[in-house]
Design an enzyme around this catalytic site. Structure first.
Site, PDB file in Angstrom:
ATOM      1  N   SER A 174       0.840  -1.201   0.000  1.00 39.60           N
ATOM      2  CA  SER A 174       0.000   0.000   0.000  1.00 39.60           C
ATOM      3  C   SER A 174       0.878   1.256   0.000  1.00 39.60           C
ATOM      4  CB  SER A 174      -0.954  -0.058   1.195  1.00 39.60           C
ATOM      5  OG  SER A 174      -1.930   0.941   1.123  1.00 39.60           O
ATOM      6  N   ASP A 220      -9.217  -4.389  -5.840  1.00 36.03           N
ATOM      7  CA  ASP A 220      -8.711  -3.336  -4.952  1.00 36.03           C
ATOM      8  C   ASP A 220      -9.570  -2.075  -5.098  1.00 36.03           C
ATOM      9  OD1 ASP A 220      -7.226  -1.463  -3.498  1.00 36.03           O
ATOM     10  OD2 ASP A 220      -5.303  -2.301  -4.160  1.00 36.03           O
ATOM     11  N   HIS A 252      -7.167  -5.230  -1.806  1.00 34.11           N
ATOM     12  CA  HIS A 252      -6.034  -4.406  -1.394  1.00 34.11           C
ATOM     13  C   HIS A 252      -5.220  -5.074  -0.286  1.00 34.11           C
ATOM     14  CE1 HIS A 252      -3.801  -0.682  -0.909  1.00 34.11           C
ATOM     15  NE2 HIS A 252      -4.032  -0.700   0.391  1.00 34.11           N
TER      16      HIS A 252
END
Length: 305
Positions: A174, A220, A252
């Protein structure tokens, strides 16, 4: 691309029986020493090779050929990042190893990427899963922290003698994935970067010269591939060794738990570019086809470095 060395075989001269016996004994001793060298008996033409010849089973396994030890690094003992855990091959029989620093994502701690530590280290790397200065740090800060962690690893850590400081890489999830791009941009000497479902407000990365494998996830909704992973990949130089793997049926947060597809291709990428180990090229080229776990894979083949 590495070119194999040409080997020439010379016909031995005729020796007396005693000399032949001595030569045979010497050969036996050499073979015995090689066998005692552990999992990393490696080819002379690539001094960075570590571990036995790979197979699909070996790179998909939960653990590789090396036993792994770990050491905890307190945040009060370091500067520039928040401490973490170092995972490393226990044996010193194979000399030094390449090293990788791994950053968690926004609001995350090292526990969210801890599975990568022993999984990668058991394949022949020193791996540092880090905590960040705060859980809210942005990608540019996480990039600096990844580099600070690598500097600590190679200069001050208790395992610095096990590391080849010329063979380093970064990974991150991320905002940590966005940070791995930042780190590669600011330190071109890095040998590999692997952003995992990365997030960054900067969408263009033409400055990067580090071989980069970007993982996206088809489901995601936090860092959608259309506005993050895909433009990051598309703006890397076309001459660069680069790849984009979009995970199928993923979110994600898929990189936060043990994942065979992430491990398999991360190991192959790190081995190929940190260790210059062309034995792993077979898993990256030709590019993998869509499957139950791969929505899409793009990349240049064959690799150039």
């Amino acid at each position: 691309m590495q070119h194999p060395h040409t080997r020439t075989t010379h016909r031995p001269r005729r020796r007396s029986g005693s000399r032949l016996a001595a030569a045979a004994a010497a050969l036996t001793a050499v073979v015995g020493l090689t066998a005692l060298g552990g999992p990393g008996a490696h080819a002379a033409d690539n001094p960075y090779e570590r571990g036995p010849a790979p197979s699909t089973a070996s790179i998909e396994a939960l653990r590789g050929p090396y036993a792994v030890s770990e050491v905890t690094v307190s945040r009060v003992a370091v500067s520039g990042f928040g401490g973490g855990t170092i995972y490393y091959p226990t044996s010193t029989a194979d000399g030094t190893f390449g090293a990788i620093a791994v950053s968690p994502g926004y609001t995350g701690t090292q526990s969210s990427i801890a599975w990568l530590g022993p999984r990668l280290a058991s394949q022949g790397f020193v791996v540092f899963t880090i905590d960040t200065l705060t859980t809210l740090d942005q990608p540019d800060s996480r990039g600096r922290q990844l580099l600070a962690a690598l500097d600590y690893l190679t200069q001050n850590s208790s395992v610095r003698g096990r590391i080849d400081s010329s063979r380093l890489g970064v990974m991150g999830h991320s905002m940590g994935g966005g940070g791995s791009l930042e780190a590669a941009k600011s330190r071109p000497s890095l040998q590999a970067a692997i952003p995992l479902t990365p997030w960054n407000l900067d969408k263009t990365w033409p400055e990067i010269t580090t071989p980069t494998l970007i993982f996206g996830a088809d489901g995601d909704t936090i860092a959608p591939v259309a506005s993050h992973a895909e433009p990051f990949y598309n703006t890397l130089p076309s001459s660069l060794d680069r790849a984009y793997l979009e995970l199928n049926g993923a979110t994600h947060f898929t990189p936060n738990t043990s994942n065979t597809t992430i491990a398999k291709y991360s190991i192959s990428w790190l081995k190929r570019f940190i260790d210059n180990d062309t034995r792993y090229e077979q898993f990256l080229c030709p590019v993998p086809r869509p499957s139950l776990t791969i929505e899409e894979y793009r990349g240049n083949c064959p690799h150039t470095s």
